[in-house]
Design a protein around this motif. Structure first.
Motif, PDB file in Angstrom:
ATOM      1  N   ALA A 490      27.717  37.466  49.898  1.00 24.90           N
ATOM      2  CA  ALA A 490      28.887  37.070  49.104  1.00 24.90           C
ATOM      3  C   ALA A 490      30.088  37.963  49.411  1.00 24.90           C
ATOM      4  CB  ALA A 490      28.541  37.133  47.617  1.00 24.90           C
ATOM      5  N   ILE A 491      29.841  39.264  49.537  1.00 29.56           N
ATOM      6  CA  ILE A 491      30.930  40.199  49.849  1.00 29.56           C
ATOM      7  C   ILE A 491      31.506  39.910  51.227  1.00 29.56           C
ATOM      8  CG2 ILE A 491      31.485  42.624  50.297  1.00 29.56           C
ATOM      9  CD1 ILE A 491      29.380  43.358  48.175  1.00 29.56           C
ATOM     10  N   ASP A 492      30.617  39.731  52.197  1.00 29.84           N
ATOM     11  CA  ASP A 492      31.071  39.490  53.564  1.00 29.84           C
ATOM     12  C   ASP A 492      31.858  38.190  53.667  1.00 29.84           C
ATOM     13  OD1 ASP A 492      30.877  40.041  56.573  1.00 29.84           O
ATOM     14  OD2 ASP A 492      29.994  38.043  56.426  1.00 29.84           O
ATOM     15  N   ALA A 493      31.325  37.121  53.076  1.00 34.03           N
ATOM     16  CA  ALA A 493      32.013  35.827  53.145  1.00 34.03           C
ATOM     17  C   ALA A 493      33.375  35.914  52.470  1.00 34.03           C
ATOM     18  CB  ALA A 493      31.152  34.745  52.495  1.00 34.03           C
ATOM     19  N   THR A 494      33.431  36.600  51.328  1.00 36.17           N
ATOM     20  CA  THR A 494      34.698  36.731  50.607  1.00 36.17           C
ATOM     21  C   THR A 494      35.725  37.491  51.434  1.00 36.17           C
ATOM     22  OG1 THR A 494      33.558  36.693  48.474  1.00 36.17           O
ATOM     23  CG2 THR A 494      35.793  37.594  48.514  1.00 36.17           C
ATOM     24  N   LEU A 495      35.312  38.619  52.001  1.00 33.83           N
ATOM     25  CA  LEU A 495      36.246  39.438  52.779  1.00 33.83           C
ATOM     26  C   LEU A 495      36.707  38.721  54.040  1.00 33.83           C
ATOM     27  CD1 LEU A 495      34.578  42.972  52.490  1.00 33.83           C
ATOM     28  CD2 LEU A 495      36.691  42.196  51.397  1.00 33.83           C
ATOM     29  N   VAL A 497      36.732  35.472  54.804  1.00 31.50           N
ATOM     30  CA  VAL A 497      37.582  34.310  54.514  1.00 31.50           C
ATOM     31  C   VAL A 497      38.942  34.765  54.004  1.00 31.50           C
ATOM     32  CG1 VAL A 497      37.852  32.282  53.038  1.00 31.50           C
ATOM     33  CG2 VAL A 497      35.643  32.760  54.108  1.00 31.50           C
ATOM     34  N   ARG A 498      38.960  35.762  53.128  1.00 35.22           N
ATOM     35  CA  ARG A 498      40.228  36.230  52.561  1.00 35.22           C
ATOM     36  C   ARG A 498      41.160  36.766  53.642  1.00 35.22           C
ATOM     37  NH1 ARG A 498      39.743  40.591  47.928  1.00 35.22           N
ATOM     38  NH2 ARG A 498      39.003  38.723  46.834  1.00 35.22           N
TER      39      ARG A 498
END
Length: 526
Positions: A490-495, A497-498
């Motif tokens: 979740a952290i990796d995908a969020t960072l 994509v952001r």
């Protein structure tokens, strides 16, 4: 004592999940770092600011990915003590050395160079920073080399021998371990796949910018580098994959037969099955569409050398089990009397097959009491899951040829300066982003699932490598790893994509007012 099959299954599942998750980050690191080195080389040679900005932006995404790769890699190593204690004891003398060197490469050399890469822009000269980037690329690939040397030894255990005094496998020639042909073939094939993934990552995100009319010149240049690098990498994957296939056919014949769903030995040269439906119960392949000669040429590099089928290999295994039982009995006699010269001679003559006798311990405490039916059962257990390997390999190969076509088309469009003319092409490039990850994960499934039931090919069955733990304990650790890795995902995908959505202008790397120009001052190419 017979090992609880649930413990074995759960331990395998836990390691498989963590390895596959870790491998989401490794190939992107391998590929993206070389693209950074290429871009920075252009910056140093031309002095054009846009190339520096490109390195800095893609470097941000590289840094996020690198950090996740390190975090997931550390937790993987815990499992050798948690779930695979006997494996660590039995082969740690061989496996531990390249693993330790890989750790030094990843956590000390790479970590230092990553720090210099991000903090050195205004502290060291352009040329020195470029050298840091190139050394980082080399160090990253050397790190992959050592882990693949360790993994290659598991597939083809050369340069080692069983020591009856210590009851362990020990190194006899580190040079043979290092220059293991399987390890070398796996290394060049794996890193080339990483290069494809890095190129597709840059190509796809750049296509997203062009679809939205953002950072147009920035994206065009990024796509040009990705197309050129990706085409060379995609072609290399196919060529080097052929070499890897040849290594498998020479050293892991059952894996090759399972990949091809080749139940019986065909007359040489064997055909390649493009499509088919493997039937494990009937031991046949329905609706098979074959191309004559191709598999024989790939697998043997000859027209007259056959590729053995599964049935023939099972019969060969029964003979190896019988030979291995001689070695197993001699080993037990030597444990009682280390001066028994006859037992030592028998062990020396048959010790290369002792691992096959250990296959019986999955079904009984004392392999020496095995009946012909037990030996048949143990021999049949060496057949991996044929449908999984058959389809995983073919989807991976199909992806490989698709990458060649896409990068070739991208390269042609880049050479004509027409990358942003066709929206369908940009959408195709964007939606192709997951495919290199799919191909890479399928490659690992073929490599690791294909050597079952062996932890070490022909030496140590997987069922004997587990720790003395209960299924409940493995469930707890498995749940902990799933939770931890879900949070990391979740952290990796969020960072990712952001930061990808914000783009170089949103991160302040490229002025927002001039997001579509090549010069920070908006005065044209700079």
């Amino acid at each position: 004592m017979i090992v609880d099959p649930e413990v074995v299954t759960l331990s395998r599942l836990q390691f498989a999940l963590t390895a596959l998750y870790h491998f989401l980050f490794v190939p992107l690191t391998l590929g993206l770092v070389w693209i950074l080195a290429i871009m920075e080389s252009v910056y140093v040679m031309t002095g054009r600011e846009v190339w520096k900005r490109m390195v800095q932006f893609w470097g941000v995404l590289f840094g996020i990915n690198f950090a996740m790769g390190v975090a997931t890699g550390i937790t993987m190593e815990f499992q050798f003590g948690m779930n695979w204690a006997y494996y660590s004891h039995y082969v740690g003398d061989v496996f531990g050395t390249p693993l330790a060197i890989e750790g030094l490469m990843a956590f000390f050399l790479e970590g230092t160079l990553v720090g210099l890469f991000f903090l050195g822009w205004n502290r060291i000269s352009r040329v020195k920073h470029l050298l840091v980037t190139w050394f980082l690329a080399l160090a990253t690939n050397l790190s992959a080399l050592w882990i693949l040397v360790a993994n290659g030894w598991m597939q083809y255990p050369v340069g080692s021998a069983f020591n009856v005094e210590t009851m362990r496998m020990e190194v006899t020639s580190f040079a043979e371990v290092l220059f293991n042909p399987v390890a070398q073939a796996k290394f060049v094939h794996t890193v080339s796949a990483g290069y494809v993934l890095g190129a597709m990552f840059v190509l796809s995100i750049s296509a997203w910018y062009l679809l939205r009319g953002r950072n147009v010149d920035f994206a065009r240049r990024s796509m040009t580098v990705a197309a050129s690098f990706g085409l060379a990498a995609a072609l290399s994957v196919v060529v080097l994959g052929d070499e890897s296939g040849y290594a498998i056919s020479e050293n892991q014949k059952m894996k090759m037969a399972a990949i091809e769903a080749m139940w019986e030995t065909e007359p040489a040269p064997a055909s390649f099955t493009v499509f088919g439906v493997p039937d494990v119960e009937a031991r046949t392949t329905h609706f098979a569409l074959r191309i004559p000669w191709v598999m024989g040429l790939i697998g043997t590099r000859s027209l007259d050398k056959p590729i053995p089928g599964i049935a023939n290999l099972v019969e060969d295994t029964k003979g190896k089990i019988a030979s291995g039982l001689e070695a197993y009995d001699a080993m037990l006699m030597l444990r009682e009397d280390r001066n028994d010269a006859q037992a030592r001679a028998i062990l020396a003559a048959h010790d290369q097959d002792m691992g096959y006798a250990l296959l019986l311990k999955r079904f009984m405490d004392d392999p020496r009491k095995a009946t012909p039916a037990d030996i048949q059962k143990a021999a049949d257990s060496t057949i991996p899951d044929v449908p999984v390997l058959f389809w995983a390999f073919r989807i991976m190969v199909a992806c490989g040829f698709y990458f060649i076509a896409l990068f070739a088309w991208s390269f042609w469009l880049a050479s004509k300066r027409r990358l942003d003319e066709k929206r369908w092409y940009l959408k195709l490039a964007l939606w192709s982003l997951p495919l290199p990850w799919l191909a890479a994960e399928l490659g690992w499934i073929v490599a690791e699932y294909g050597r079952q039931p062996w932890a070490i090919e022909g030496i140590l069955p997987t069922a004997l490598g587990v720790s003395s733990v209960t299924a409940g304990q493995v469930w707890i650790s498995l749940g902990g790893f799933v939770l931890f890795y879900t949070v990391l995902a979740a952290i990796d995908a969020t960072l990712m994509v952001r930061y990808a959505r914000r783009g170089p202008d949103g991160l302040g790397i490229w002025p927002a007012a001039d997001a579509n120009s090549l010069s920070p001052a908006g005065k044209g190419p700079g």
